[in-house]
Scaffold this motif. Structure first.
Motif, mmCIF file in Angstrom:
data_model
loop_
_atom_site.group_PDB
_atom_site.id
_atom_site.type_symbol
_atom_site.label_atom_id
_atom_site.label_comp_id
_atom_site.label_asym_id
_atom_site.label_seq_id
_atom_site.Cartn_x
_atom_site.Cartn_y
_atom_site.Cartn_z
ATOM 1 N N HIS A 378 -3.037 3.785 -1.128
ATOM 2 C CA HIS A 378 -3.076 2.341 -0.864
ATOM 3 C C HIS A 378 -4.459 1.923 -0.367
ATOM 4 O O HIS A 378 -4.981 0.867 -0.756
ATOM 5 N N VAL A 379 -5.042 2.739 0.502
ATOM 6 C CA VAL A 379 -6.365 2.435 1.041
ATOM 7 C C VAL A 379 -7.401 2.380 -0.075
ATOM 8 O O VAL A 379 -8.220 1.450 -0.153
ATOM 9 N N GLU A 403 -4.386 -12.546 -3.544
ATOM 10 C CA GLU A 403 -2.970 -12.228 -3.380
ATOM 11 C C GLU A 403 -2.712 -10.742 -3.613
ATOM 12 O O GLU A 403 -1.883 -10.128 -2.938
ATOM 13 N N GLU A 404 -3.439 -10.149 -4.551
ATOM 14 C CA GLU A 404 -3.290 -8.713 -4.795
ATOM 15 C C GLU A 404 -3.739 -7.909 -3.570
ATOM 16 O O GLU A 404 -3.125 -6.896 -3.218
ATOM 17 N N ARG A 405 -4.802 -8.363 -2.916
ATOM 18 C CA ARG A 405 -5.257 -7.696 -1.686
ATOM 19 C C ARG A 405 -4.212 -7.842 -0.583
ATOM 20 O O ARG A 405 -3.920 -6.893 0.147
ATOM 21 N N HIS A 406 -3.650 -9.038 -0.449
ATOM 22 C CA HIS A 406 -2.635 -9.257 0.584
ATOM 23 C C HIS A 406 -1.394 -8.397 0.314
ATOM 24 O O HIS A 406 -0.772 -7.882 1.247
ATOM 25 N N ALA A 407 -1.050 -8.244 -0.965
ATOM 26 C CA ALA A 407 0.105 -7.405 -1.316
ATOM 27 C C ALA A 407 -0.155 -5.952 -0.923
ATOM 28 O O ALA A 407 0.740 -5.258 -0.418
ATOM 29 N N LEU A 408 -1.379 -5.493 -1.129
ATOM 30 C CA LEU A 408 -1.735 -4.128 -0.732
ATOM 31 C C LEU A 408 -1.734 -3.989 0.789
ATOM 32 O O LEU A 408 -1.338 -2.947 1.327
#
Length: 478
Positions: A378-379, A403-408
């Motif tokens: 994930h990191v 949004e993809e960063r926030h999901a991660l």
């Protein structure tokens, strides 16, 4: 509750640009290369998709990234990144704790990978952006100063205080084990750490009107020399790290109540005060929401003049003096003020000893390693997506990548709470249920021996450290 200005979810375009810039230099310090540069050239971008702000940001980023490029012929033997420019040029009068010098030493002596590992260990359940924004706000959005502060903090955590590999990892159970050691110094450290918990010198309970966790400090229970300096520091870090786990967005700060009831000069000890000031200003920036000094006697006036001189003006501005429950009500609902402070909440701190076997999960290497592998994946994906976010700037795909960063970040949060029992020793707050096994927080559970905690035995009076009775004196006046 909306996010305050300058916090995640409420950033101006300029502040978001600073955050991208900060991530760019931070990843460079960690030795994390932009995968796009390694595999393919940047795709052409339409001129109208690049804002003036992006152009300015990219120019600044190029200059900053140059600081951390490795010399092919000057790389240190341990693989550390050698700066091409002298970071001391960023030193100024507000380098209160000598962090610029530490920064220089760290970049020369510490491998980038170790800095990366320390950072992601420090993140825990936080959104990574939230952590970086603390340092940016503390340094008034100056990326260079924020980077110096961040890197210095990572050294403090990993090499000075050993926060994640000792204080958090071993915790109360480790202190109990140490208290039975045949080595006098180890035994003393363990006993001193536990003594503060058993006394209830400080404890977390409830929230204020802003939803901030409350930390109560009973100053009358401290006497200089009762505990070693190291035990005092470990205990302070332990409380702060535990409080961090209780923060839930958009709340990012805590409220500390220093209960000065029956304070005398025998309770005054400048060494731990200086330590608390330093770590809140240098290592836990933007963590204090308010500090309430309750029922301070007149003799504290002179002491406060000295302490105020040590404080950053911003921190000093968060200190409020209260003399009665009516004053406390300005910050805490009366129904949530404990009866000890003349409030309506019928709750009393009672310590419960570590329970045999409560840390057995920490011996299970297979599930721990599996979760750590998942977290590392994930990191790496988050770092990759962050480089995309830095590159795209304010382009048309910005919202999608954000949004993809926030999901991660949410995946990292979920992973942490699965991992937590394998890497963090259980605390009083886990035993009483304030911190649930899935990270759920409940600030208003009964103390040990009562209600749903009736099976949890409070520490017996025979185990409690001896505290002399203090009678009110002429000094104990508001």
């Amino acid at each position: 509750m909306p996010a305050p200005p300058g916090h995640l979810g409420n950033l101006t375009p300029e502040q978001e640009a600073k955050l991208r810039e900060f991530w760019a230099v931070t990843l460079k310090v960690f030795g994390v290369e932009d995968p796009r540069q390694a595999t393919e050239p940047d795709p052409p971008r339409a001129q109208d998709a690049v804002s003036e702000l992006d152009v300015k940001e990219k120019e600044k980023s190029k200059k900053r990234l140059g600081i951390f490029k490795r010399h092919k012929d000057k790389e240190s033997s341990n693989g550390s990144a050698t700066p091409t420019k002298d970071p001391s040029r960023y030193a100024d009068s507000d380098d209160k704790y000598g962090q610029v010098k530490e920064f220089q030493q760290i970049l020369v002596t510490q491998a980038p990978e170790s800095l990366r590992d320390t950072f992601w260990s420090m993140v825990k359940a936080d959104h990574p952006d939230t952590l970086l924004l603390r340092f940016l706000r503390a340094r008034k959005w100056d990326v260079d100063k924020a980077l110096v502060m961040l890197v210095s903090t990572m050294r403090w955590r990993s090499q000075e205080q050993h926060v994640d590999d000792d204080v958090v990892l071993r915790g109360e159970g480790g202190a109990l084990e140490d208290s039975k050691s045949s080595d006098p110094s180890i035994k003393r450290e363990g006993e001193d750490f536990l003594a503060q918990l058993r006394l209830g010198k400080s404890f977390l309970h409830g929230t204020d009107k802003e939803g901030r966790p409350l930390c109560f400090v009973r100053v009358r229970l401290h006497r200089g020399g009762d505990q070693t300096e190291r035990a005092l520091e470990r205990y302070t870090v332990y409380v702060i790290e535990t409080a961090r786990l209780a923060l839930r967005p958009p709340v990012e700060t805590a409220c500390i109540v220093f209960d000065m009831t029956h304070f005398t000069m025998s309770n005054m000890d400048y060494t731990p005060v200086k330590f608390m000031i330093k770590i809140f200003e240098a290592n836990y920036p933007e963590s204090l929401g308010a500090v309430l000094v309750h029922k301070a006697p007149w003799i504290f006036q002179g002491i406060w003049k000295i302490i105020r001189g040590w404080l950053d003006p911003v921190v000093a501005g968060k200190v409020h003096f209260t003399s009665g429950v009516e004053d406390l009500e300005k910050f805490i609902p009366r129904s949530q003020i404990i009866k000890e402070l003349d409030g309506d909440e019928d709750w009393e701190y009672k310590y419960a000893e570590p329970v045999h076997g409560e840390n057995d999960h920490m011996k299970d290497e297979a599930p721990r390693d599996s979760l750590l592998t998942e977290r590392d994946a994930h990191v790496r994906e988050y770092q990759k997506k962050t480089y995309e976010w830095i590159s795209i700037g304010t382009g048309p795909d910005m919202d999608k990548i954000k949004e993809e960063r926030h999901a991660l970040a949410r995946k990292l949060n979920e992973n942490y709470w699965k991992l937590d029992k394998y890497v963090r020793a259980r605390t009083y707050y886990d035993r009483t249920g304030m911190i649930g096994p899935d990270g759920e927080i409940n600030f208003y559970l009964p103390p040990p021996g009562e209600g749903q905690n009736e099976d949890l035995k409070p520490t017996s009076p025979e185990t409690l450290p001896d505290v002399p009775k203090v009678e009110p004196s002429v000094d104990d006046v508001d």
